[in-house]
Each structure stands twice: as structure tokens, then as C-alpha cells.
Design a protein around this motif. Structure first.
Motif, PDB file in Angstrom:
ATOM      1  N   ALA A   1       0.271   0.396 -11.498  1.00 38.16           N
ATOM      2  CA  ALA A   1      -1.421  -0.099 -11.714  1.00 38.16           C
ATOM      3  C   ALA A   1      -1.222  -1.511 -11.612  1.00 38.16           C
ATOM      4  CB  ALA A   1      -1.937   0.274 -12.882  1.00 38.16           C
ATOM      5  N   TRP A   6      -9.036  -3.866  -1.365  1.00 36.37           N
ATOM      6  CA  TRP A   6      -8.100  -2.573  -1.586  1.00 36.37           C
ATOM      7  C   TRP A   6      -7.889  -2.686  -3.257  1.00 36.37           C
ATOM      8  CZ3 TRP A   6      -2.533  -3.035  -2.620  1.00 36.37           C
ATOM      9  CH2 TRP A   6      -2.035  -1.929  -2.940  1.00 36.37           C
ATOM     10  N   HIS A  33     -10.881  -1.752  -5.073  1.00 36.59           N
ATOM     11  CA  HIS A  33     -11.349  -0.478  -5.093  1.00 36.59           C
ATOM     12  C   HIS A  33     -10.414   0.247  -5.981  1.00 36.59           C
ATOM     13  CE1 HIS A  33     -11.168   3.499  -3.210  1.00 36.59           C
ATOM     14  NE2 HIS A  33     -12.427   3.024  -3.179  1.00 36.59           N
ATOM     15  N   GLU A  34      -9.243  -0.089  -5.980  1.00 38.11           N
ATOM     16  CA  GLU A  34      -7.952   0.787  -6.653  1.00 38.11           C
ATOM     17  C   GLU A  34      -7.899   0.375  -8.265  1.00 38.11           C
ATOM     18  OE1 GLU A  34      -6.736   3.406  -5.875  1.00 38.11           O
ATOM     19  OE2 GLU A  34      -7.397   3.380  -3.705  1.00 38.11           O
ATOM     20  N   ASN A  35      -8.677  -0.696  -8.635  1.00 33.93           N
ATOM     21  CA  ASN A  35      -8.565  -1.358  -9.994  1.00 33.93           C
ATOM     22  C   ASN A  35      -7.171  -1.682 -10.181  1.00 33.93           C
ATOM     23  OD1 ASN A  35      -9.776  -2.200 -12.223  1.00 33.93           O
ATOM     24  ND2 ASN A  35      -9.357  -0.223 -13.445  1.00 33.93           N
ATOM     25  N   ILE A  36      -6.503  -2.104  -9.285  1.00 32.82           N
ATOM     26  CA  ILE A  36      -4.967  -2.853  -9.493  1.00 32.82           C
ATOM     27  C   ILE A  36      -5.164  -4.127 -10.039  1.00 32.82           C
ATOM     28  CG2 ILE A  36      -3.097  -3.310  -8.148  1.00 32.82           C
ATOM     29  CD1 ILE A  36      -3.949  -1.276  -6.321  1.00 32.82           C
ATOM     30  N   ARG A  57       0.784  -1.214  -0.025  1.00 29.49           N
ATOM     31  CA  ARG A  57      -0.031  -0.147   0.100  1.00 29.49           C
ATOM     32  C   ARG A  57       0.936   1.360  -0.077  1.00 29.49           C
ATOM     33  NH1 ARG A  57      -5.778  -1.038   1.746  1.00 29.49           N
ATOM     34  NH2 ARG A  57      -5.654   1.070   2.164  1.00 29.49           N
ATOM     35  N   TYR A 113       2.607   1.680  -3.368  1.00 28.66           N
ATOM     36  CA  TYR A 113       1.639   1.880  -4.474  1.00 28.66           C
ATOM     37  C   TYR A 113       1.542   3.513  -4.522  1.00 28.66           C
ATOM     38  CZ  TYR A 113      -2.812   2.272  -6.627  1.00 28.66           C
ATOM     39  OH  TYR A 113      -3.898   2.869  -7.634  1.00 28.66           O
ATOM     40  N   GLU A 114       1.212   4.007  -3.382  1.00 27.78           N
ATOM     41  CA  GLU A 114       1.004   5.471  -3.174  1.00 27.78           C
ATOM     42  C   GLU A 114       2.121   6.107  -3.678  1.00 27.78           C
ATOM     43  OE1 GLU A 114      -1.802   7.044  -2.686  1.00 27.78           O
ATOM     44  OE2 GLU A 114      -2.876   5.270  -1.965  1.00 27.78           O
TER      45      GLU A 114
END
Length: 546
Positions: free
Chosen positions: A303, A328, A331-334, A294, A297-298
Motif C-alpha cells: 500500500a 492511479w 484511485h487506489e489510495n496508495i 503498476r 503493485y498488483e
């Protein structure tokens, strides 16, 4: 004109100039004065080197120390290499464009035998004498690590020392010692002192002995450790991993955010070098993995994410991990991917959890075609569960599966090869019902050091081709079979189990023009075989049972 200005003038003339500019997000620049300096060298092109996760760990642990500088350098591609030679520009690091010969230490990561001649080429481009014996007091200490360093002998003439095992254990101490003592004590003495560190092999202290042309052990100098034991990190600490990892300027081989979930393997397949040299199996906590993903990723915006493991389903907390990540990721479409999966670890619940993954394909590695041979290699594999897993994957929308097999394993017969064909035909029938595809990679067995099969015979090129064709010619049309080139495996086998005599072979092959041997368009096996003949060595001698 400054050195960097000279390099800049070349960049418009070469392919992918971003390979050579540095300055990526996540890279580190420090002043050199008052610090030990380490050039981390990867003997492959940027796209491969920047993807190497072990290199990112080394870069992080060294640069986390205030008194150490670590910078990167990769093998320039052939167009850039030609320009450097033409204009007499030395090889420099990405971060500060400092020539390699100005560093205290140049450390190569040896991950594949076919990159050995690239090491010699990079040293030559850097203006560093190629052999350890020919280096002077002002030259860097040249060391190597990585999985291929577990048999250092073929490359022993070119390195002052080898680091064996996990860099996290004491590489910082080794680099710091060199930085503090280089130029203050004679080079020969400094190199000898390195042998006092755990996991360090100094070739000059071990003279190989041969009887009737065959290796018969070492004459070991007094006080030199023997055997040299690999360094093993007892746990995978969060601080080992970069925050964030370096984000390459261009697309690289593994162009995604990755996290190591475990190191080692609990299974013990008898052909697998990584499964033995990375023992024992060590696992990270789910909370640490999720937190790292996480955070990075930020910091990076990738992606796609993936986990690093010899087999992700052998990670004991794989279900809790996926369960924690799924909300997660959705939600983030990863895009999320897993490496090779053991079908016996899959269940309806597992498929429910991984159903959110990008459905391009799943990877399975039965390796052998019959239960008998799988028992020989110590890889139990439920083939019926494989068929179930393939059907379930196709039902849930996966568009294909990829299978890995080996040929030439000890005790293998044609019956075992027909077993591979039968498995592929059965998977093919399942795939046809769902209009899905099946891809297969067939790799010749290469005996690797420190495995139970390290002394086994390796089949020759003609037999590799015969066995490969036996499989490929009998496969259904919807099965795409990729046969690894026989000469690649032969050369890899020679170098992986070779002795110090191969140093002359590697030198001669490089002098004949053998570089970038891991690339199909540049692979010239005849140069290596010519060099062996000139050195009075035969291919059969290195393929035989030991």
C-alpha cells in the motif's frame, strides 16, 4: 535429524524466527545440479538485507539465467547466532537451506564499513576459512561488491576477488565462468583468471608497498589490469528489475514497493561518494517506471510506494512521472513518497502535483550553513527557496520537515556552524506558525574514496563533539537535533580510506567480539581502537590529510 529439522527446533527459541525460514513470495528455488551456484550474502540482519534494492537486482539477474542458482543469506541476530554455535549448525541459505560452504560462489554486498566484522563472522559460521590464503580447493570462491568495494584494501585479505561497479554488466559471466571451472582447474589459477573480466580486482595480484609506514602504491603482477576500472551499465534496462520483488515475511526497514527512476547524480557534490562512483547519471523512461509500479503493485499488494534516486527532483521527467502516477495512486489510495528534495526544483505546480502525498514530512539537505562553504563543497543551495518550500509545505498540510547538515567539512569554521543555527532558527519560526515540527540530522564529514575530498583531513572525535554541541545548544526548543556519534564517523573514516594493514585490525576486532557494529546496542569502538594499537597503527595516521 536433517539440517533443516535442527534449525526448525531452534526457531521457537529466537526473536523473529521468520528471519530464517525463507519461502517468501517472489523468492526462487531451483535444483542445484548442473548449475552454477551463488550465495548472495548480506552482512546485516534480515530486516536490513531484505530492504537492499541492489541485492534484489542481483537476485533477479542471476536467477533469470537457467544455468545459475542464486540464494540469499543474512547475518543471524545474536540469539540465533548463539544457537548455531552452540549446536554446531552451519550457516545456510534461505531458499534450500544449503550450507554456504557447498556453493560455488559466496558473494557479499559491502554497503557500509561497520559491517566488515560481520563478514568474518558469517564466514566462520559457515565453516569457510576466513582468509583467502587459507582456503582450499573445495571451498567456495568468495567475492564482494557494493559501494564499499570501491576501496577494497581493508578487506582484501578475506576475499578472493572484488566486483567493482554495476552488477548488471557481467556478473552473470563471472558466476558462470566460476561454475564451469571450479574443481576442473586449480583454485589459484581460477582466481587469477577472474582478473581477465572487466571490473574484477584480485588482491593476490597486487602487493601493497609501504615507505616509512605509509602506503606507496602496488607491485602489480604481469598482465594484471591496473587500474581496475568499474563496470558501468550504459542504460537501466527493464529486465534488470524483479517481477515481483521478494515480499518479506516481517516488517523491514524499507517496507514499501520501490522503483529506481535514475542512477547517478548530475550535481557532483564533492563529499558524496555515491554521486561519483555511480556516474554517469542514467534515467529510465516514464512509461517503464509507471508500468513496473503498476505491475508489481498488483503482484504484491503493497500500500506504499516510493522512488529510488539520490535526489528525485533531479530526475528530468519528475513532473511528467508524478502527473502520470497521480490518478492511479489516488484511485487506489496508495501512499507515495519522494526521497530528498532540492527546494530550487520546487514550484507551485510541483506542490500541486505532490499534494496527494502522505503529509508526514519532506526532506531537504542543505549540508552546510553558509553560501561560502556550500560553494566549497559544490552544492549550490537557495536558502530563501528552502524557507519558501517549508512554508508552502506547512500551508498544504505537511506536519514537519527534516533537514540534513554536515560538520567538519574542509575549510569549515565556527561561522559556518553559526550559519546552520541561523537556518534552523528561521525554519523553526516558520514551523511554529503552523504548529509543525523540525527534525535535524547532523553528521560528521567522512572523507570517502573516489571523491574530490578523498584526501582531506577528518576532524577528531573531540572536535566533532564540540562542533555538534555548538549547534545543538543554540537551537530552538521545537527543533529536534540528532547528532551522530563521533566514534561511528571516526571508525567509518578509518576503514573507508584505509589500506591493507587494516585487515589485521578487522580480524583482531572480530576476535575480540566486535559484531553488528552498525547497531547502537552492539557498537564497541574500543575493540577496534585496541586492535589498531596492537597492530602498531594510530587513529591520527588515518585521519590526517593525505
Amino acid at each position: 535429524m536433517s539440517l533443516w529439522s535442527e534449525i526448525e527446533s531452534i526457531l521457537p527459541l529466537v526473536e523473529k524466527p521468520a528471519r530464517y525460514i525463507g519461502g517468501e513470495r517472489g523468492s526462487v528455488i531451483k535444483a542445484h545440479e548442473g548449475r552454477a551456484t551463488f550465495a548472495l550474502a548480506f552482512p546485516e540482519v534480515y530486516e536490513l538485507g531484505a530492504s537492499h534494492f541492489g541485492g534484489l537486482i542481483i537476485y533477479n539477474i542471476l536467477n533469470s539465467e537457467d544455468d545459475i542458482v542464486c540464494e540469499r543469506v543474512y547475518m543471524p541476530w545474536e540469539d540465533m547466532r548463539a544457537k548455531l554455535i552452540e549446536r554446531k549448525i552451519p550457516l545456510v541459505t534461505l531458499e534450500t537451506k544449503t550450507p554456504l560452504k557447498n556453493f560455488d560462489v559466496v558473494g557479499f554486498s559491502l554497503e557500509h564499513e561497520l559491517s566488515y566484522t560481520n563478514v568474518l563472522d558469517m564466514l566462520n559460521l559457515a565453516g569457510i576459512p576466513i582468509t583467502s590464503a587459507s582456503r582450499g580447493e573445495d571451498d567456495p570462491i568468495v567475492i564482494a561488491g557494493g559501494v564499499s568495494a570501491f576501496n577494497p584494501e581493508p578487506m582484501a585479505p578475506f576475499f578472493d576477488a572484488f566486483y567493482i561497479g554495476d552488477a548488471e554488466v557481467n556478473l552473470v559471466d563471472v558466476v558462470r565462468f566460476i561454475g564451469r571451472n571450479k574443481g576442473k582447474i586449480p583454485r589459484r589459477e581460477l582466481i587469477r583468471e577472474l582478473a581477465r573480466f572487466d571490473g574484477i580486482y584480485v588482491p593476490a595480484l597486487y602487493k601493497p608497498r609501504f615507505i616509512d609506514g605509509r602506503f606507496d602504491g602496488f607491485e602489480v603482477e604481469d598482465e594484471a589490469p591496473y587500474p581496475v576500472k568499474a563496470n558501468i551499465a550504459p542504460e537501466l534496462k527493464d529486465e534488470f528489475y524483479p517481477k515481483p520483488p521478494i515480499i518479506p515475511w516481517i516488517e523491514v526497514v524499507h517496507n514499501r514497493l520501490r522503483v529506481e527512476i535514475n542512477r547517478g547524480c548530475p550535481k557532483g557534490c564533492r563529499f558524496c561518494q555515491a554521486g561519483f562512483v555511480y556516474r554517469p547519471n542514467r534515467e529510465r523512461e516514464v512509461e517503464s517506471i509507471v508500468s513496473e509500479l503498476r505491475r508489481n503493485y498488483e503482484l504484491t499488494g503493497w500500500a506504499q510506494i516510493g522512488v529510488l534516486s539520490l535526489s528525485a527532483t533531479d530526475y528530468s521527467n519528475i513532473i511528467p512521472l508524478i502527473d502520470s502516477l497521480r490518478p492511479w495512486i489516488e484511485h487506489e489510495n496508495i501512499e507515495f513518497s519522494l526521497p530528498s528534495i532540492r527546494p530550487e526544483k520546487l514550484s507551485h505546480e510541483t506542490f500541486r502535483l505532490i499534494g496527494f502525498m502522505r503529509k508526514t514530512g519532506l526532506t531537504f539537505a542543505p549540508e552546510a550553513g553558509t553560501e561560502r562553504l556550500r560553494a566549497v563543497i559544490n552544492k549550490p543551495y537557495d536558502i530563501d527557496k528552502l524557507y519558501w518550500a517549508c512554508e508552502k509545505a506547512f500551508q498544504l498540510g505537511w506536519r514537519g520537515v527534516k533537514l540534513y547538515f554536515m560538520i567538519g567539512l574542509p575549510t569549515e569554521t565556527d561561522e559556518d556552524l553559526f550559519g546552520i543555527v541561523e537556518i534552523l532558527r528561521n525554519v523553526s519560526r516558520i514551523a511554529k506558525r503552523f504548529k509543525s515540527n523540525v527534525r535535524v540530522t547532523v553528521s560528521p564529514f567522512v572523507p570517502k574514496p573516489h571523491t574530490p575530498f578523498s584526501w582531506a583531513r577528518q576532524i577528531d572525535a573531540a572536535e566533532i563533539r564540540r562542533r555538534g554541541w555548538l549547534i545543538k545548544s543554540r537551537c530552538p526548543g521545537n527543533v529536534n537535533v540528532d547528532l551522530r556519534r563521533a566514534e561511528v564517523s571516526i571508525l567509518e573514516g578509518i576503514l573507508s580510506r584505509g589500506d591493507r594493514r587494516l585487515g589485521d585490525v578487522i580480524m583482531r576486532a572480530w576476535q575480540k567480539g566486535a559484531i553488528n557494529a552498525a547497531w547502537k546496542e552492539s557498537f564497541k569502538p574500543e575493540l577496534f581502537f585496541e586492535a589498531m594499537s596492537e597492530c602498531g597503527l594510530s587513529v591520527d595516521e588515518f585521519l590526517r590529510e593525505r
